[in-house]
Each structure stands twice: as structure tokens, then as C-alpha cells.
Design a protein around this motif. Structure first.
Motif, PDB file in Angstrom:
ATOM      1  N   THR A  28       0.841  -1.204   0.000  1.00 14.23           N
ATOM      2  CA  THR A  28       0.000   0.000   0.000  1.00 14.23           C
ATOM      3  C   THR A  28       0.880   1.260   0.000  1.00 14.23           C
ATOM      4  N   TYR A  29       2.049   1.151   0.654  1.00 13.10           N
ATOM      5  CA  TYR A  29       2.953   2.310   0.654  1.00 13.10           C
ATOM      6  C   TYR A  29       3.670   2.485  -0.690  1.00 13.10           C
ATOM      7  N   VAL A  30       3.844   1.409  -1.439  1.00 16.11           N
ATOM      8  CA  VAL A  30       4.404   1.564  -2.794  1.00 16.11           C
ATOM      9  C   VAL A  30       3.442   2.436  -3.594  1.00 16.11           C
ATOM     10  N   ASP A  31       2.145   2.156  -3.456  1.00  8.48           N
ATOM     11  CA  ASP A  31       1.148   2.962  -4.183  1.00  8.48           C
ATOM     12  C   ASP A  31       1.206   4.423  -3.732  1.00  8.48           C
ATOM     13  N   LEU A  32       1.255   4.635  -2.416  1.00  2.52           N
ATOM     14  CA  LEU A  32       1.297   6.011  -1.897  1.00  2.52           C
ATOM     15  C   LEU A  32       2.531   6.752  -2.439  1.00  2.52           C
ATOM     16  N   ASN A  33       3.668   6.057  -2.435  1.00  2.00           N
ATOM     17  CA  ASN A  33       4.926   6.690  -2.854  1.00  2.00           C
ATOM     18  C   ASN A  33       4.941   7.058  -4.336  1.00  2.00           C
ATOM     19  N   ARG A  34       4.013   6.485  -5.091  1.00  2.00           N
ATOM     20  CA  ARG A  34       3.953   6.814  -6.527  1.00  2.00           C
ATOM     21  C   ARG A  34       2.987   7.970  -6.810  1.00  2.00           C
TER      22      ARG A  34
END
Ligand code: ASP
Length: 319
Positions: A28-34
Motif C-alpha cells: 500500500t505504501y508503494v502505491d502512496l509513494n507513486r
């Protein structure tokens, strides 16, 4: 929630479900970081102190970024210039910092076990950012996330970890994690750098790259850790590259879709050929760096939730 740890000191104490939880939250943080707006409030109001007693580029930067994106107040201690240089013991430094009420302490130390010791003396969550030759848990978790995203699963894969196993905390943490998730791990390298006792982790050992890489799904290269070597472990870097450096010919023994990993920093032309490292069809080295930020966000988020729950159970008192 399947994550019960108070600290993240190593992969050893983690249950496979806890590993899966960290990776799921990290996704979920990979998505946020993008996104353009990368902020969350998961660590709002909390203080994170980074103490690096050994040099670091990726790990320190990514822990700092992770904390900032989650809204923590992040402080980097300049350990080279700290009172440790004046003779203060690790424990005294820890107790001093503890009195400033940090909530998360991120520690890298050249001695195996130093981070565990420190965790016993402070009342906040401690994350091991690499201790000597012992463990580097967030590296193994970010490697696991990279593999899971590239291969679509994290079990029943054939994985070769190659090179300087003896001095590598990355190898140890990865071996433990990949074993817990039921993968087949092979260690490949010269006998001087691959101790036979690693067989107790249930892995196979090879000293020939062609045999060791045969049909593997993942090739994980390790840096030759010259700073931890006090004797002649290899005849010469040139000879080492010839026999153990990953180049196109050696990689041809792995599966055609095998991915290439390296934790960094890389010694190009020693353990890996520059063209392989830069080949975006095979190398996931940049993805590893990206996953590093997300995994560290996930680890700190999960530890902070446990810390807050424990404090609530104690009526808000620091535990
Ligand atoms: N960056 C990793 C570590 O700190 C790997 C390396 O230094 O070779 O262990």
C-alpha cells in the motif's frame, strides 16, 4: 493484525504471517509513494531517531524518507561526531537518547548483537538497520517484496545467493526469510567465502556459478565486503570476477526470466558486470531501492501501532 513484535531486530523472530503482513502493508505504501502527495499521518506526533555507527547511503536515506512521509519528527544523529568518539559507551548514548523520549530508534552498528543490547535498555521501538555480520531485516523484507512483485509469489522459488556470504548480514537475513517462506535457497561462492555451517539453514552450497545458477528464478549478488576482511579471502578481484562475477554467460544458466538483485553498494566489475546491473529486462536493483522506502514505512507503521496499543493499555504511560 498479524504483527506482534515490539522491535524489528531480525527476521529470526518473525512468523511467516508477520512477514506477509509487513509486505502487504508495504504494497500500500508503494502505491502512496507513486502519488504526488506522499504523506500519511501514521507516525504523526512521534519522534524517530536514526543512529548509524557505520556508513550507509540507501538504508539511512530510505529510513529518513520513510519517517518523514509518515509524518514523524526525524532526527539523524551524526555518530561520527558524537560522544561515542569521546569514549561514551553505547549504552550511555542510548540512555541519553532515551531520556529525550524517542518513539522509534533506527540503529546500524558494526558489532553483531549491539542493536539487541540497545533494545533492552530503551523504552521505544528499535529497528535494526544492520548489525555486523548478524542481520539486516529490512533489507531481507525489501528483497522479499521485490521478488513477490516480480514473480507473483514468494514460495517454491529457486534462489541463488552468490558471493561473500561469510561477511554478509544481508545473506543471513535473506536465508532465514526465504527459508521461512518455503523457497529453495542455494549459496554460491568460493569455499573461503561460503562457510559449510550455512547448510544448517537447509540450503545447498556450490562453488561453481554454472552449476549454482542452473535454472534458478532469482540471482542475488552480494558485495565483496572488503572492510570486514582481514586476510586473503580471494586471489585477486580480477580472478574473482572471472569465476564469480555475474556476467551474461553465467546468467545464461539461470531461467530465461530470472531476475538479478544486489543490495548495493555495487562493486561493478568485481561481483557484477555493469551491463547486467543496468539491464532493465533482468535487473531489479532500482526496484529494490524503491521497495526499501515502502518496507521501512510499513515496518515503522506496524511497530508504532503496537507501541501505541501498549501505551494505551498502560493508560498512556510510556512503556
Ligand atoms: N548495504 C548492505 C549492508 O549494509 C549490503 C552491503 O553493504 O554490502 O549490509
Amino acid at each position: 493484525m498479524a504483527f506482534r513484535q515490539k522491535h524489528l531486530l531480525g527476521i529470526e523472530p518473525l512468523h511467516p504471517e508477520e512477514i506477509k503482513t509487513v509486505l502487504d502493508v508495504a504494497d500500500t505504501y508503494v502505491d502512496l509513494n507513486r502519488q504526488s502527495n506522499k504523506h500519511s499521518d501514521a507516525l504523526k506526533g512521534l519522534t524517530q531517531i536514526n543512529m548509524f555507527f557505520e556508513n550507509s547511503t540507501r538504508t539511512q536515506a530510505s529510513f529518513e524518507l520513510a519517517g518523514k512521509r509518515l509524518g514523524a519528527d526525524v532526527m539523524n544523529m551524526a555518530m561520527q561526531a558524537s560522544s561515542i568518539k569521546k569514549g561514551e559507551t553505547l549504552i550511555d548514548t542510548a540512555l541519553t537518547l532515551n531520556a529525550m523520549h524517542p518513539d522509534l530508534l533506527v540503529v546500524r552498528h558494526p558489532h553483531s548483537g549491539a542493536v539487541d543490547l540497545l533494545a533492552q535498555k530503551v523504552n521505544c521501538a528499535v529497528l535494526n538497520a544492520g548489525d555486523g555480520k548478524h542481520e539486516h531485516p529490512t533489507q531481507a523484507l525489501l528483497d522479499a517484496l521485490t521478488i513477490r512483485r516480480a514473480k507473483g509469489r514468494l514460495h517454491r522459488l529457486n534462489i541463488a545467493i552468490c558471493g561473500d556470504i561469510t561477511h554478509s548480514r544481508v545473506a543471513r537475513s535473506n536465508l532465514i526469510l526465504l527459508g521461512k517462506m518455503e523457497n529453495r535457497v542455494r549459496l554460491v561462492g568460493p569455499p573461503t567465502l561460503v562457510p559449510q555451517q550455512f547448510r544448517e539453514f537447509g540450503c545447498e552450497i556450490y562453488d561453481d556459478m554454472a552449476e549454482g545458477l542452473k535454472d534458478v528464478d532469482v540471482v542475488m549478488m552480494l558485495r565483496l565486503q572488503k572492510e570486514r576482511m582481514d586476510g586473503g579471502f580471494i586471489p585477486s578481484e580480477r580472478e574473482y570476477f572471472y569465476r564469480y562475477g555475474l556476467d551474461a554467460d553465467k546468467l545464461a544458466h539461470a531461467k530465461p526470466d530470472a531476475i538479478v538483485m544486489h543490495p548495493g553498494p555495487m562493486n561493478r566489475g568485481v561481483e557484477i558486470d555493469g551491463t547486467i546491473a543496468d539491464d532493465i529486462n533482468r535487473s531489479v536493483i532500482q526496484e529494490q531501492v524503491e521497495m526499501g522506502v515502502a518496507v521501512r514505512m510499513a515496518a515503522m507503521d506496524l511497530l508504532a501501532r503496537n507501541l501505541k496499543a501498549e501505551r494505551e493499555a498502560n493508560n498512556g504511560v510510556m512503556v
